[in-house]
Design a protein around this motif. Structure first.
Motif, PDB file in Angstrom:
ATOM      1  N   ILE A   1       0.824  -1.220   0.000  1.00 44.22           N
ATOM      2  CA  ILE A   1       0.000   0.000   0.000  1.00 44.22           C
ATOM      3  C   ILE A   1       0.855   1.265   0.000  1.00 44.22           C
ATOM      4  CG2 ILE A   1      -1.909  -1.164   1.165  1.00 44.22           C
ATOM      5  CD1 ILE A   1      -1.054   0.252   3.744  1.00 44.22           C
ATOM      6  N   GLY A   2       2.176   1.106   0.161  1.00 43.95           N
ATOM      7  CA  GLY A   2       3.060   2.265   0.137  1.00 43.95           C
ATOM      8  C   GLY A   2       4.452   1.852  -0.292  1.00 43.95           C
ATOM      9  N   THR A   3       5.130   2.754  -1.036  1.00 45.94           N
ATOM     10  CA  THR A   3       6.459   2.452  -1.548  1.00 45.94           C
ATOM     11  C   THR A   3       7.392   3.633  -1.316  1.00 45.94           C
ATOM     12  OG1 THR A   3       5.453   1.089  -3.271  1.00 45.94           O
ATOM     13  CG2 THR A   3       7.763   1.707  -3.565  1.00 45.94           C
ATOM     14  N   LEU A   4       8.584   3.316  -0.769  1.00 42.64           N
ATOM     15  CA  LEU A   4       9.653   4.298  -0.592  1.00 42.64           C
ATOM     16  C   LEU A   4       9.177   5.565   0.128  1.00 42.64           C
ATOM     17  CD1 LEU A   4      11.360   3.991  -4.103  1.00 42.64           C
ATOM     18  CD2 LEU A   4      12.021   2.873  -1.965  1.00 42.64           C
ATOM     19  N   LEU A   5       8.561   5.353   1.276  1.00 51.95           N
ATOM     20  CA  LEU A   5       8.082   6.493   2.071  1.00 51.95           C
ATOM     21  C   LEU A   5       9.152   7.026   3.019  1.00 51.95           C
ATOM     22  CD1 LEU A   5       4.472   5.296   2.955  1.00 51.95           C
ATOM     23  CD2 LEU A   5       5.218   6.762   1.061  1.00 51.95           C
ATOM     24  N   GLY A   6      10.229   6.276   3.213  1.00 51.09           N
ATOM     25  CA  GLY A   6      11.274   6.709   4.127  1.00 51.09           C
ATOM     26  C   GLY A   6      11.314   5.839   5.374  1.00 51.09           C
ATOM     27  N   MET A   7      12.022   6.317   6.389  1.00 47.82           N
ATOM     28  CA  MET A   7      12.169   5.586   7.655  1.00 47.82           C
ATOM     29  C   MET A   7      10.858   5.641   8.429  1.00 47.82           C
ATOM     30  SD  MET A   7      14.180   3.803   9.488  1.00 47.82           S
ATOM     31  CE  MET A   7      14.462   3.265  11.160  1.00 47.82           C
ATOM     32  N   VAL A   8      10.172   4.509   8.511  1.00 49.62           N
ATOM     33  CA  VAL A   8       8.865   4.442   9.185  1.00 49.62           C
ATOM     34  C   VAL A   8       9.085   4.035  10.637  1.00 49.62           C
ATOM     35  CG1 VAL A   8       6.602   3.360   9.225  1.00 49.62           C
ATOM     36  CG2 VAL A   8       7.723   3.835   7.031  1.00 49.62           C
ATOM     37  N   LEU A   9       8.571   4.845  11.566  1.00 54.51           N
ATOM     38  CA  LEU A   9       8.695   4.556  12.994  1.00 54.51           C
ATOM     39  C   LEU A   9       7.416   4.000  13.608  1.00 54.51           C
ATOM     40  CD1 LEU A   9      10.701   7.682  14.267  1.00 54.51           C
ATOM     41  CD2 LEU A   9      11.572   5.425  13.622  1.00 54.51           C
ATOM     42  N   TYR A  10       6.279   4.212  12.952  1.00 57.05           N
ATOM     43  CA  TYR A  10       5.014   3.813  13.580  1.00 57.05           C
ATOM     44  C   TYR A  10       3.939   3.664  12.516  1.00 57.05           C
ATOM     45  CZ  TYR A  10       1.735   3.532  17.531  1.00 57.05           C
ATOM     46  OH  TYR A  10       0.835   3.103  18.475  1.00 57.05           O
ATOM     47  N   VAL A  11       3.106   2.629  12.665  1.00 59.64           N
ATOM     48  CA  VAL A  11       1.933   2.448  11.807  1.00 59.64           C
ATOM     49  C   VAL A  11       0.729   2.132  12.687  1.00 59.64           C
ATOM     50  CG1 VAL A  11       3.232   1.685   9.797  1.00 59.64           C
ATOM     51  CG2 VAL A  11       2.452  -0.005  11.471  1.00 59.64           C
TER      52      VAL A  11
ATOM     53  N   GLU B   1      -9.932   0.486   7.319  1.00 65.31           N
ATOM     54  CA  GLU B   1      -9.931   0.956   5.941  1.00 65.31           C
ATOM     55  C   GLU B   1      -8.721   1.836   5.635  1.00 65.31           C
ATOM     56  OE1 GLU B   1     -12.071   0.137   3.559  1.00 65.31           O
ATOM     57  OE2 GLU B   1     -13.224  -1.170   4.884  1.00 65.31           O
ATOM     58  N   THR B   2      -8.136   2.418   6.674  1.00 67.23           N
ATOM     59  CA  THR B   2      -7.044   3.373   6.482  1.00 67.23           C
ATOM     60  C   THR B   2      -5.892   3.008   7.408  1.00 67.23           C
ATOM     61  OG1 THR B   2      -8.713   5.070   6.038  1.00 67.23           O
ATOM     62  CG2 THR B   2      -6.463   5.826   6.423  1.00 67.23           C
ATOM     63  N   VAL B   3      -4.677   3.296   6.936  1.00 66.17           N
ATOM     64  CA  VAL B   3      -3.475   3.075   7.741  1.00 66.17           C
ATOM     65  C   VAL B   3      -2.705   4.383   7.822  1.00 66.17           C
ATOM     66  CG1 VAL B   3      -1.323   1.787   7.970  1.00 66.17           C
ATOM     67  CG2 VAL B   3      -3.342   0.665   7.020  1.00 66.17           C
ATOM     68  N   ALA B   4      -2.395   4.788   9.080  1.00 64.88           N
ATOM     69  CA  ALA B   4      -1.552   5.967   9.297  1.00 64.88           C
ATOM     70  C   ALA B   4      -0.108   5.503   9.399  1.00 64.88           C
ATOM     71  CB  ALA B   4      -1.978   6.705  10.560  1.00 64.88           C
ATOM     72  N   VAL B   5       0.752   6.059   8.550  1.00 59.31           N
ATOM     73  CA  VAL B   5       2.159   5.674   8.502  1.00 59.31           C
ATOM     74  C   VAL B   5       3.008   6.896   8.861  1.00 59.31           C
ATOM     75  CG1 VAL B   5       4.021   4.772   7.073  1.00 59.31           C
ATOM     76  CG2 VAL B   5       1.683   3.954   6.737  1.00 59.31           C
ATOM     77  N   CYS B   6       3.760   6.779   9.969  1.00 58.82           N
ATOM     78  CA  CYS B   6       4.612   7.875  10.419  1.00 58.82           C
ATOM     79  C   CYS B   6       6.014   7.662   9.845  1.00 58.82           C
ATOM     80  CB  CYS B   6       4.671   7.932  11.938  1.00 58.82           C
ATOM     81  SG  CYS B   6       3.050   8.075  12.734  1.00 58.82           S
ATOM     82  N   ALA B   7       6.367   8.455   8.856  1.00 56.29           N
ATOM     83  CA  ALA B   7       7.654   8.338   8.174  1.00 56.29           C
ATOM     84  C   ALA B   7       8.338   9.695   8.200  1.00 56.29           C
ATOM     85  CB  ALA B   7       7.468   7.856   6.744  1.00 56.29           C
ATOM     86  N   GLY B   8       9.433   9.788   8.917  1.00 53.91           N
ATOM     87  CA  GLY B   8      10.114  11.066   9.037  1.00 53.91           C
ATOM     88  C   GLY B   8       9.243  12.077   9.753  1.00 53.91           C
TER      89      GLY B   8
END
Length: 833
Positions: free
Chosen positions: A120-130, A137-144
């Motif tokens: 569902i996501g590509t090359l978003l960076g360093m992910v610390l939390y999902v 239905e939705t995913v919050a991705v904390c990247a940078g």
């Protein structure tokens, strides 16, 4: 070193140790700082960098976890979905964010097919939390510094939230607010977003000097709890109208020290009483010199409801919701009602554990058979460990001694035994002395003032005019009628309306003096008809409860009136002043029936009240409180009009240990009770049992400062048949909010923190129904708390100065506030929806 909690409690029927290491996994690369995941029956963790391992905790311990491959870079964040069917799991790394359907993965694995997930996501960076949304239905991705809102079913970025100045460490969806997301960051602030529109709703100031690492949303109290790298918790209110104010700030390290000190003191006392009983918790070690902080890595709810099964654990504080606080050195259970620690579990105290310092942790939210699973990764080694924690055994090991402090003493406001013959409350001798003193006849016979027969004076030769001094034959009848009327009104308190709306609508405001004068104290009569007010201008006023009409003025004090109290029959008032005098007034007369002067008291009287259904008067002076026995007589004798017929005698003095001054005193006068509560300048609260005639218990460090006021729950019996409600009382101190205590356990049941970090609560009062608590504040407002909530529900405005006193009417749902500039304001319930 063996810890007191690293034991098997055979005497309590516990068949397993507190902590059991179920499985240990070794990775080829460090997995120290990653987001781990636990669900009801599964645990997820990365292994060897890019392998996703799913472990079924219900299977045999020798069963191997399910390995899922799909990432090329090391996995840094994992999270299970909100729903159980289907159970989803999201894994994130620098290259991909993948959502896996666990049921489908298990089926394919059993069929010998390589399981696959949805990218569902590509090359978003360093992910610390999902984190999944409540509907998955939705995913919050904390990247940078950014938060990406991704569709959980295909590769699509729904929104991109920008605003943080440092890496975002956690983000949570608000359960009761649609499209609301809250995030914390290493920039030491939190932000509230509308993630559908991408708008920033609120951003906080810098909270602390350390990065914020963890976040939890308390749905029941509508609060967020965030933990930072130096071991501190910050709780903020999300309720409408609260403007995201800070409710409480907790230092885990200090709370741990308090917790250990309580255990030591309790067990030292128990060892004195029971020398043969040995407690292993004497081995509780002192604080480590190397350890400086407790980084809060994870916050999860602690499910301990299954442990509450016996009478001992049926107390409100034990049933209150708790949180797990996961740190690098151990786990802490914190009570969300009183914000105190319930239990402490240090990893290094258990020699059998493979991990002594954790880099990350995850905990199950629900207990299974009283046990929860905890997943840890090592800080310095390439290890992952699965722990099984027996919550019941952990709580019993550290709280059994704390329960002894109150349960074995049998303290209760309601008398449980008959009056002892040696008790200072016994009145047999005292009563006879007062009656005899009253009944002694004068040895001088009634005769004219002039005894010489030769001197003629008009009036002596004529018959005496008896009608001049004829007594009022209807006085007793009127008094009886008055008492009957008031007793009927007192019985009507049983019909106190059980409204769910507190007095929050301003009805009337009056000025009590010609110039601004602080109102030092206010108190309603038992029937709720009159309100007594002690002023700084040396006067005592009695208003109609509706604050209408002209008040009755009682003057005579030579200093500020600092306390006032009503008798049980509502016919008498007692007041004390800074002039070191105490006066008792008849409600129907402006002249005092009794005045005790400066020669009797060396210091100012801080508090005075009637006690034991008007049998005694209690007053505090310096470091001791006095119990006085008074006989009041207001009858007039024209021949001896200047002679005071009222009698007062000191029964006994009770010194409070290790204090300079008693700051507050409280006892029940509505029924016979042996208990008196006294708080001192040493921050301690001492419980006196006057049936025995001595101190019964001491609560040290009740607040961080001296107790400003004690308020007992005297009216709850009119709305509840449970006697336990009488044993609840409140204390307040400047800078430390309000605490609700249970006399039976001497434990804090709930901590109502200050409504503002800059303003302190002043006066406090509890409603007769026992549902609401009111407190004044120096920010020119009064606040109302619901008994079960630690944050205020209503803010009462309209005052022009600091609100220093509050009082609930005992017979009707109304609240009166008193301010520093001499104004009284009446509040009634707003019945409008």
């Amino acid at each position: 070193m063996e810890s007191p909690v690293d034991l098997c409690f055979a005497e309590e029927g516990c068949s397993s140790s507190i902590v059991l290491e179920k499985q240990v996994f070794r990775s080829k690369v460090p997995e120290s700082h990653v987001q781990l995941a636990c669900s009801m029956h599964y645990c997820a963790f990365p292994l060897n960098g890019n392998e996703l391992c799913i472990l079924n905790t219900t299977d045999d311990p020798d069963c191997q976890p399910l390995h899922l491959l799909g990432h090329h870079h090391s996995i840094t964040a994992l999270a299970f979905g909100s729903k159980d069917d289907p159970l989803l799991i999201c894994s994130a790394s620098r290259d991909y964010v993948i959502v896996w359907n666990l049921d489908e993965c298990v089926k394919k694995f059993l069929q010998g097919v390589m399981p696959e997930g949805i990218v569902i996501g590509t090359l978003l960076g360093m992910v610390l939390y999902v984190r999944f949304s409540p509907d998955d239905e939705t995913v919050a991705v904390c990247a940078g510094n950014r938060i990406y809102m991704l569709n959980a079913k295909d590769e699509a970025i729904l929104a991109e939230l920008e605003g943080h100045l440092a890496p975002v460490t956690a983000a949570e969806f608000c359960p009761w607010e649609k499209n609301r997301l809250i995030s914390v960051s290493e920039d030491r602030s939190f932000k509230v977003w509308d993630y559908c529109t991408g708008l920033l709703i609120y951003q906080s100031a810098v909270i602390t000097a350390f990065p914020l690492l963890s976040l939890f949303i308390d749905e029941e109290n509508k609060q967020i709890i965030t933990g930072c790298a130096d071991g501190q918790l910050w709780i903020f209110s999300l309720s409408s109208g609260h403007q995201y104010r800070c409710v409480v700030h907790i230092n885990i390290k200090k709370e741990r020290e308090k917790f250990y000190n309580k255990i030591r003191k309790s067990e030292q006392l128990d060892e004195i009483q029971n020398p043969s009983k040995a407690y292993t918790s004497n081995n509780l070690r002192e604080e480590e010199t190397v350890e400086t902080t407790f980084p809060v890595l994870r916050i999860e709810p602690c499910d301990k409801s299954i442990n509450v099964g016996d009478e001992e654990h049926s107390l409100p504080t034990v049933n209150a919701p708790c949180l797990w606080i996961g740190s690098s050195t151990g786990l802490f259970i914190i009570n969300m009602a009183n914000f105190e620690l319930e239990a402490v579990l240090h990893y290094r105290d258990f020699s059998t554990l493979s991990i002594q310092f954790a880099g990350s942790c995850a905990l199950m939210r629900k207990a299974i058979n009283g046990k929860v699973f905890c997943l840890l990764t090592s800080m310095f080694e390439n290890r992952i460990a699965l722990l099984e924690i027996n919550v019941a055994a952990l709580l019993r090991s550290q709280q059994s001694a704390l329960h002894l402090s109150g349960s074995e003493k049998g303290l209760s406001v309601v008398a449980r035994c008959s009056l002892l013959p040696t008790s200072p409350l016994c009145l047999k001798k005292e009563k006879s002395q007062l009656v005899n003193k009253k009944g002694i006849k004068s040895p001088i016979k009634d005769q004219p003032l002039v005894f010489h027969n030769k001197i003629k004076s008009s009036g002596y030769t004529s018959a005496p005019q008896m009608t001049m001094f004829s007594p009022k034959t209807n006085a007793k009848q009127n008094n009886l009628e008055l008492k009957c009327k008031r007793s009927c009104k007192r019985r009507n308190k049983e019909d106190y309306p059980h409204v769910n709306i507190p007095p929050n609508k301003s009805e009337r405001q009056i000025i009590v003096a010609d110039k601004p004068t602080p109102i030092c104290c206010i108190r309603y009569s038992g029937d709720g008809e009159l309100l007594a007010c002690g002023l700084a201008d040396k006067t005592l006023l009695a208003f109609n409860s509706n604050l209408t009409g002209t008040p009755t003025v009682y003057s005579g004090h030579d200093g500020a009136v600092n306390s006032v109290g009503w008798s049980h029959d509502n016919n008498w008032l007692v007041s004390s002043s800074e002039d070191r005098t105490l006066r008792i007034w008849s409600v129907s007369s402006a002249e005092p029936a009794l005045c005790l002067g400066k020669e009797m008291f060396r210091k100012s009287i801080r508090s005075a009240q009637f006690y034991y259904i008007d049998t005694f008067i209690l007053l505090s002076c310096g470091a001791e409180f006095h119990m006085l026995r008074c006989y009041l007589d207001t009858s007039k004798d024209e021949m001896k009009r200047y002679r005071n017929k009222s009698i007062c005698k000191s029964v006994q003095k009770f010194p409070m240990a290790s204090t300079v001054e008693i700051t507050s005193l409280s006892a029940v006068n509505e029924f016979y009770s042996y208990i008196v509560l006294a708080a001192g300048s040493n921050r301690a609260l001492e419980v006196f049992d006057l049936n025995v005639g001595c101190s019964a218990a001491v609560i040290a460090d009740v607040h961080s400062r001296s107790v400003h006021q004690i308020c007992q729950n005297k009216g709850s019996a009119f709305s509840s048949q449970q006697y336990e409600a009488y044993n609840l009382f409140l204390t307040t101190a400047i800078g430390d909010g309000i605490k609700l205590w249970d006399l039976r356990t001497l434990r804090c049941e709930r901590h109502y923190k200050g409504h503002s970090s800059r303003c302190h609560p002043c006066g406090i009062a509890v409603s007769p129904c026992g549902q609401f608590i009111a407190c004044g504040s120096e920010d020119k407002c009064a606040y109302i708390y619901e008994m079960h909530s630690s944050t205020y529900s209503h803010k009462l405005t309209g005052h022009t100065e600091s609100v220093i006193n509050v009082a609930f009417n005992p017979s009707s749902p109304q609240l009166t506030t008193a301010t520093l500039d001499g104004k009284l304001q009446l509040f009634l319930p707003d019945c409008q929806p």
